[in-house]
Design a protein around this motif. Structure first.
Motif, PDB file in Angstrom:
ATOM      1  N   TYR B  28      -5.990  33.716  44.245  1.00  0.00           N
ATOM      2  CA  TYR B  28      -5.681  33.654  42.815  1.00  0.00           C
ATOM      3  C   TYR B  28      -4.869  34.897  42.529  1.00  0.00           C
ATOM      4  O   TYR B  28      -5.426  35.985  42.432  1.00  0.00           O
ATOM      5  CB  TYR B  28      -6.949  33.656  41.976  1.00  0.00           C
ATOM      6  CG  TYR B  28      -7.793  32.400  42.095  1.00  0.00           C
ATOM      7  CD1 TYR B  28      -7.318  31.182  41.607  1.00  0.00           C
ATOM      8  CD2 TYR B  28      -9.049  32.431  42.686  1.00  0.00           C
ATOM      9  CE1 TYR B  28      -8.088  30.033  41.700  1.00  0.00           C
ATOM     10  CE2 TYR B  28      -9.826  31.286  42.775  1.00  0.00           C
ATOM     11  CZ  TYR B  28      -9.337  30.092  42.280  1.00  0.00           C
ATOM     12  OH  TYR B  28     -10.105  28.965  42.365  1.00  0.00           O
ATOM     13  N   ALA B  33      -9.732  34.586  47.221  1.00  0.00           N
ATOM     14  CA  ALA B  33     -11.043  33.984  46.946  1.00  0.00           C
ATOM     15  C   ALA B  33     -11.657  33.387  48.200  1.00  0.00           C
ATOM     16  O   ALA B  33     -12.877  33.344  48.349  1.00  0.00           O
ATOM     17  CB  ALA B  33     -10.912  32.931  45.858  1.00  0.00           C
ATOM     18  N   ALA B  55     -18.718  34.555  45.452  1.00  0.00           N
ATOM     19  CA  ALA B  55     -18.434  34.563  46.888  1.00  0.00           C
ATOM     20  C   ALA B  55     -17.314  33.593  47.244  1.00  0.00           C
ATOM     21  O   ALA B  55     -16.606  33.782  48.237  1.00  0.00           O
ATOM     22  CB  ALA B  55     -19.693  34.213  47.668  1.00  0.00           C
ATOM     23  N   THR B  59     -15.021  27.577  44.680  1.00  0.00           N
ATOM     24  CA  THR B  59     -13.623  27.483  45.096  1.00  0.00           C
ATOM     25  C   THR B  59     -13.503  26.613  46.346  1.00  0.00           C
ATOM     26  O   THR B  59     -12.598  25.782  46.452  1.00  0.00           O
ATOM     27  CB  THR B  59     -13.058  28.884  45.372  1.00  0.00           C
ATOM     28  OG1 THR B  59     -13.255  29.695  44.215  1.00  0.00           O
ATOM     29  CG2 THR B  59     -11.584  28.831  45.709  1.00  0.00           C
ATOM     30  N   HIS B 206     -28.096  29.279  45.237  1.00  0.00           N
ATOM     31  CA  HIS B 206     -28.516  30.666  45.092  1.00  0.00           C
ATOM     32  C   HIS B 206     -29.933  30.827  45.584  1.00  0.00           C
ATOM     33  O   HIS B 206     -30.426  31.927  45.672  1.00  0.00           O
ATOM     34  CB  HIS B 206     -28.525  31.041  43.611  1.00  0.00           C
ATOM     35  CG  HIS B 206     -27.189  31.428  43.111  1.00  0.00           C
ATOM     36  ND1 HIS B 206     -26.806  31.252  41.828  1.00  0.00           N
ATOM     37  CD2 HIS B 206     -26.153  31.995  43.737  1.00  0.00           C
ATOM     38  CE1 HIS B 206     -25.580  31.681  41.669  1.00  0.00           C
ATOM     39  NE2 HIS B 206     -25.168  32.132  42.818  1.00  0.00           N
TER      40      HIS B 206
HETATM   41  N1  LIG Z   1      -8.989  30.116  38.256  1.00  0.00           N
HETATM   42  C1  LIG Z   1      -9.264  31.326  38.760  1.00  0.00           C
HETATM   43  N2  LIG Z   1      -8.401  32.349  38.577  1.00  0.00           N
HETATM   44  C2  LIG Z   1      -8.645  33.569  39.078  1.00  0.00           C
HETATM   45  N3  LIG Z   1      -9.731  33.879  39.800  1.00  0.00           N
HETATM   46  C3  LIG Z   1     -10.628  32.907  40.022  1.00  0.00           C
HETATM   47  C4  LIG Z   1     -10.448  31.585  39.514  1.00  0.00           C
HETATM   48  N4  LIG Z   1     -11.498  30.841  39.893  1.00  0.00           N
HETATM   49  C5  LIG Z   1     -12.303  31.656  40.603  1.00  0.00           C
HETATM   50  N5  LIG Z   1     -11.787  32.894  40.697  1.00  0.00           N
HETATM   51  C6  LIG Z   1     -12.383  34.033  41.412  1.00  0.00           C
HETATM   52  O1  LIG Z   1     -12.657  33.637  42.732  1.00  0.00           O
HETATM   53  C7  LIG Z   1     -13.895  34.178  43.154  1.00  0.00           C
HETATM   54  C8  LIG Z   1     -14.776  33.078  43.676  1.00  0.00           C
HETATM   55  O2  LIG Z   1     -15.159  32.254  42.613  1.00  0.00           O
HETATM   56  P1  LIG Z   1     -16.128  31.035  42.797  1.00  0.00           P
HETATM   57  O3  LIG Z   1     -16.247  30.345  41.482  1.00  0.00           O
HETATM   58  O4  LIG Z   1     -15.689  30.233  43.950  1.00  0.00           O
HETATM   59  O5  LIG Z   1     -17.496  31.773  43.137  1.00  0.00           O
HETATM   60  P2  LIG Z   1     -18.906  31.140  43.452  1.00  0.00           P
HETATM   61  O6  LIG Z   1     -19.261  31.516  44.835  1.00  0.00           O
HETATM   62  O7  LIG Z   1     -18.937  29.712  43.099  1.00  0.00           O
HETATM   63  O8  LIG Z   1     -19.805  31.974  42.455  1.00  0.00           O
HETATM   64  P3  LIG Z   1     -21.056  31.520  41.562  1.00  0.00           P
HETATM   65  O9  LIG Z   1     -22.241  31.623  42.429  1.00  0.00           O
HETATM   66  O10 LIG Z   1     -21.075  32.561  40.496  1.00  0.00           O
HETATM   67  O11 LIG Z   1     -20.784  30.157  41.045  1.00  0.00           O
HETATM   68  C9  LIG Z   1     -14.477  34.914  41.968  1.00  0.00           C
HETATM   69  O12 LIG Z   1     -14.254  36.298  42.156  1.00  0.00           O
HETATM   70  C10 LIG Z   1     -13.702  34.408  40.787  1.00  0.00           C
HETATM   71  O13 LIG Z   1     -13.523  35.420  39.842  1.00  0.00           O
END
Ligand SMILES: Nc1ncnc2c1ncn2[C@@H]1O[C@H](COP(=O)(O)OP(=O)(O)OP(=O)(O)O)[C@@H](O)[C@H]1O
Ligand SMILES: [Mg+2]
Lengths: 259, 339
Positions: B28, B33, B55, B59, B206
């Motif tokens: 991103y 990511a 983490a 994504t 989690h």
């Molecule tokens: N559209 C976006 N634009 C910019 N950064 C993003 C975007 N979507 C996710 N990120 C970043 O990518 C990283 C991974 O995000 P992701 O949502 O995949 O995390 P996750 O493992 O699902 O976390 P959680 O357990 O909080 O749901 C994070 O640091 C988030 O800020």
């Protein structure tokens, strides 16, 4: 594959329509609004001398003159519904649910445009009834009615598509309002929806001549007030709708995102 | 075009599993990511993707479902290349969002109907009714979804994911926000779906106990990278030590603890330190004797478990029980001050 697209389109369109008509406020406003239009506008010239009305609007009834114009103007703004519901779907995540099925973005786009156009079309019977109560008499020829319905539908579809195309990449609730102000006012006042063209300055007449709202208002007026009907206006409106639908579908395929 | 397509598929064997990825990278802007993620999810298994907030779990699901394109690498889901055949992938996957996504203005049945239309199903009705019965929503099938409780909504969401009989289901934190009873019931449903229909399930979580209870394979992801993979027992056997976390209100003298007998590793944390010890029973007294007892805010001991594996690999705790405890305390103090 064809069949799949039709099913998806039908499902999405039915969803839009169901959602709209389950909201009692929408129904109430749809019904009340045209009466307000006709009451306020219709009354604003009610004490004008007949000779003035005849000379200015070519009819004794300003309501009869206004009805096709008001309907055209309201079709100009229906695109806002489609935009807002698209933004709501993105915001609440529902767009993800749709995009995680084999549905094309263009199908989503067309369904949303059709949905908001259909929503606008309901105003025709409501308004016509209201106008009849205000003393306007209508032709009984079903061909004319079908033509009028088609003209309004094409106008609505064209503008919904234009509207949605302009907001397809947005997730901001405020965008539709901003775009609406930007396109509605100029198109409304540079058309013959509210006032006849004869009194426009030359530059406004030029815009008015290519403004689809004018086509629709003129077409509708010849139906309500009588006169020779110019069917090419309907063809122009169909072309306008087709073009906007096509451009919008291409833009949606490119820029419609989940968030 | 043709040539690059072949090169694309050459790099990856779509039939190696229900989900196969190679070198998936997603950025991103300048933020990475996902970095070079290789993953194989065997057919018919429940696979857990564990990782702290941010983490990259969600994504990863977005990339695998073709909602967003990867910047590099390739992925196959249910035998189809995600980039080249997204529609075939989407016809064959179910999806359960972390934030339950339904149309609140429609009834349960109408939500299922719409899903059937979007998936182009013809003989869906009996299956929909069966699913509603299975999830104990049959009596409420004509109620608007806005009147459903969180648990009911979650169940309906899973029913939607199953309606078109997909071979792979993605579940993003399926039990978040549910009470322990409902969570346990969902666990049974998830294992049931997996066993009865042979559906492959990729879930993110989690909750360590959730991964332990459900998943036959796990990947731990941190900062967009897979840091460990294996079965829960394989992972557990990797960390034999207990983990002692001590919260302090003063700066501890780290070398004292690092060189202590029985301490394998000592690390400073935000508000104290974390020690990996062979046996907490024998080492704890010695640790305590070196601490200024008045400055000890909290001591926490974890026996070897997935949790300790996780802490060991990511430096973070996964379960949010602590957070909830703090919240309760917070409300309690609020109530006290109001009186
Ligand atoms: N559209 C976006 N634009 C910019 N950064 C993003 C975007 N979507 C996710 N990120 C970043 O990518 C990283 C991974 O995000 P992701 O949502 O995949 O995390 P996750 O493992 O699902 O976390 P959680 O357990 O909080 O749901 C994070 O640091 C988030 O800020
Ligand atoms: Mg997430």
């Amino acid at each position: 594959m064809r069949n799949a697209t039709l099913n998806q389109f039908y499902g999405l369109l039915a969803r839009e329509i169901k959602k709209t008509y389950r909201n009692p406020w929408i129904i109430a406003i749809t019904v009340v609004q045209p009466f307000m239009w006709l009451a306020f506008f219709g009354s604003s010239f009610s004490s004008a001398p007949k000779s003035f009305l005849e000379g200015f609007f070519h009819t004794y009834s300003y309501v009869a003159f206004l009805l096709p114009g008001v309907l055209s103007t309201s079709m100009l703004t229906v695109g806002m519904f489609g935009s807002m519901s698209t933004i709501q779907d993105k915001r609440f995540g529902y767009m993800k649910r749709i995009l995680l099925t084999p549905t094309d973005k263009a199908t989503i786009f067309v369904a949303k445009s059709m949905g908001s156009t259909t929503r606008g079309m309901v105003q025709l019977p409501v308004m016509a009834t209201a106008a009849a109560l205000f003393g306007v008499s209508f032709p009984l020829n079903p061909v004319l009615w079908l033509g009028w319905i088609a003209a309004l539908f094409f106008l609505g579809l064209g503008f919904s598509s234009l509207f949605m195309a302009l907001t397809v990449a947005s997730t901001d609730w405020q965008t539709p309002g901003v775009i609406s102000n930007f396109i509605t006012m100029p198109l409304m006042f540079s058309s013959t929806a509210l006032f006849p063209q004869a009194n426009f300055p030359a530059w406004m007449r030029a815009i008015s001549a290519v403004n689809p709202v004018t086509f629709s208002a003129t077409f509708g007026r010849t139906i309500v007030l009588g006169g020779s009907i110019d069917w090419t206006l309907l063809a122009y409106l169909a072309l306008f709708a087709a073009m906007m639908l096509f451009i919008g579908s291409v833009m949606a395929t490119k820029w419609l995102k989940v968030e | 075009m043709k040539r690059s397509d072949t090169a694309h598929t050459d790099a990856i064997d779509c039939d190696a599993g229900a989900i196969v990825t190679k070198g998936i990278t997603k950025r991103y802007g300048s933020f990475t990511a996902l970095e070079n993620v290789d993953m194989i999810v065997p057919r018919g298994t429940i696979f857990g993707l564990l990782g702290p907030n941010g983490a990259g779990k969600t994504t990863m699901i977005k990339v695998l479902t073709a909602l967003i394109p990867a910047d590099a690498g390739s992925a196959c889901v249910s035998g189809h290349d995600v980039r080249r055949e997204p529609k075939l992938v989407r016809a064959d996957i179910g999806w359960v969002a972390a934030e339950v996504i339904l149309d609140d203005d429609l009834s349960a049945m109408e939500n299922l109907w719409l899903q059937a239309k979007l998936q182009n199903l013809s003989d869906w009705k009996n299956r929909a009714l069966d699913l509603l019965r299975y999830f104990e929503l049959y009596d409420r099938r004509n109620s608007r979804v806005s009147q459903f409780s969180t648990g009911m909504r979650k169940k309906l969401e899973i029913a939607l994911a199953l309606l078109h009989q997909p071979r792979v289901i993605f579940m993003d934190e399926p039990t978040i926000g549910l009470d322990p009873g409902t969570r346990r019931m969902l666990w049974q449903l998830i294992t049931g779906i997996n066993r009865e229909y042979g559906v492959t399930i990729l879930l993110t979580s989690h909750y360590i106990e959730e991964a332990d209870a459900l998943c036959s394979n796990l990947a731990i992801i941190d900062h967009g990278r897979i840091v460990a993979t294996g079965t829960p027992s394989e992972l557990k056997s990797r960390v034999k030590a207990d983990i002692v976390e001590i919260a302090l209100n003063y700066e501890p003298d780290m070398p004292t603890f690092a060189h202590m007998d029985g301490v394998q590793e000592a690390a400073r944390t935000e508000n104290g330190m974390r020690l990996k010890v062979a046996s907490s029973e024998s080492v704890l007294p010695r640790i305590l004797s070196c601490l200024n007892i008045d400055g000890v805010l909290k001591i926490n001991v974890d026996k070897p478990s997935l949790e300790t594996v996780f802490i060991d690999l990511t430096g973070k705790r996964l379960s949010d029980d602590e957070g909830r405890m703090d919240m309760r305390k917070f409300y309690a103090t609020l109530r006290m001050t109001r009186r």
